[in-house]
Design an enzyme around this catalytic site. Structure first.
Site, short mmCIF file in Angstrom:
data_model
loop_
_atom_site.label_atom_id
_atom_site.label_comp_id
_atom_site.label_asym_id
_atom_site.label_seq_id
_atom_site.Cartn_x
_atom_site.Cartn_y
_atom_site.Cartn_z
N ASP A 19 0.80 -1.23 0.00
CA ASP A 19 0.00 0.00 0.00
C ASP A 19 0.84 1.29 0.00
OD1 ASP A 19 -2.30 1.65 0.40
OD2 ASP A 19 -3.19 0.03 1.56
N HIS A 21 -0.97 4.44 -0.15
CA HIS A 21 -1.94 5.52 0.13
C HIS A 21 -1.59 6.21 1.46
CE1 HIS A 21 -4.23 2.83 -2.63
NE2 HIS A 21 -4.64 3.99 -3.12
#
Ligand code: B12
Length: 141
Positions: A19, A21
């Site tokens: 990830d 984000h």
């Protein structure tokens, strides 16, 4: 917090797995530092082992895992067991981000991650102030 005050707790933060984000967890880190917590920010693409090692090294009180990629189902299970194996019994685990896939109901999503050993699970519309208030309550005294 003034320099002489003891921190309210030590928190390890990061995005699990592949990830990237980063925005949400960065905002939380800023708010939590401002509220008086020590934050060990691991950033993006953090493995379970990296979370655990950082928590051992920093003698953390909690690990805050962020997951937006939609893969928390696969990435989160096993973290509680790794914490236990590393001597981190009872460390608090918090999880937030985009955890709902398709038409899943929030109650089911929350129950599933709690079964996997997470203490508190947060939906994407949670207010930053709520997270700070919950952590302050969890670590009061
Ligand atoms: C910006 C963005 C990107 C950017 C990220 C830039 C960066 N470096 O940050 C880029 C373009 C790189 C990107 C890539 C991808 N993305 Co994207 N992205 C987004 C988007 C539009 C916004 C995310 C964001 O910044 N939100 C703003 C912050 C402030 O909010 P937040 O992160 O949710 O955090 C808040 C809360 O969730 C909470 N919170 C977050 N973490 C934690 C942790 C704890 C412990 C707690 C208590 C609370 C908490 O607190 C924050 C403050 O309120 C979302 C859609 C969305 N609306 O969420 C999709 C989204 C997350 N992306 C998605 C996808 C699919 C991808 C890709 C796989 C696309 C692709 N096929 O390549 C890749 C994955 C890359 C990777 N390896 O991670 C999907 C995920 C699907 C899912 N979860 O089911 C989403 C939901 C879009 C969608 N609707 O389909 N993305």
């Amino acid at each position: 917090m003034s320099g002489s005050e003891a921190p309210k707790g030590t928190l390890v933060t990061g995005l699990i797995g592949e990830d990237v984000h980063i925005a949400g967890i960065r905002i939380l880190e800023h708010a939590l530092r401002k509220a008086g917590f020590d934050v060990v920010a691991l950033g993006a693409q953090v493995s379970q082992d990296e979370f655990v090692s950082a928590a051992v090294e920093s003698r953390a009180d909690a690990i805050l895992v962020s997951s937006l990629s939609g893969h928390a189902d696969a990435l989160l299970p096993g973290l509680r067991e790794k914490c236990d194996e590393a001597g981190l019994q009872g460390i608090r685990l918090y999880l937030g981000g985009q955890l709902m896939i398709g038409d899943s109901r929030w109650e089911d999503v929350e129950a599933k991650f709690k079964e996997a050993g997470v203490d508190a699970v947060y939906p994407p519309d949670v207010q930053v102030a709520q997270v700070v208030a919950d952590l302050e309550a969890d670590f009061a005294g």
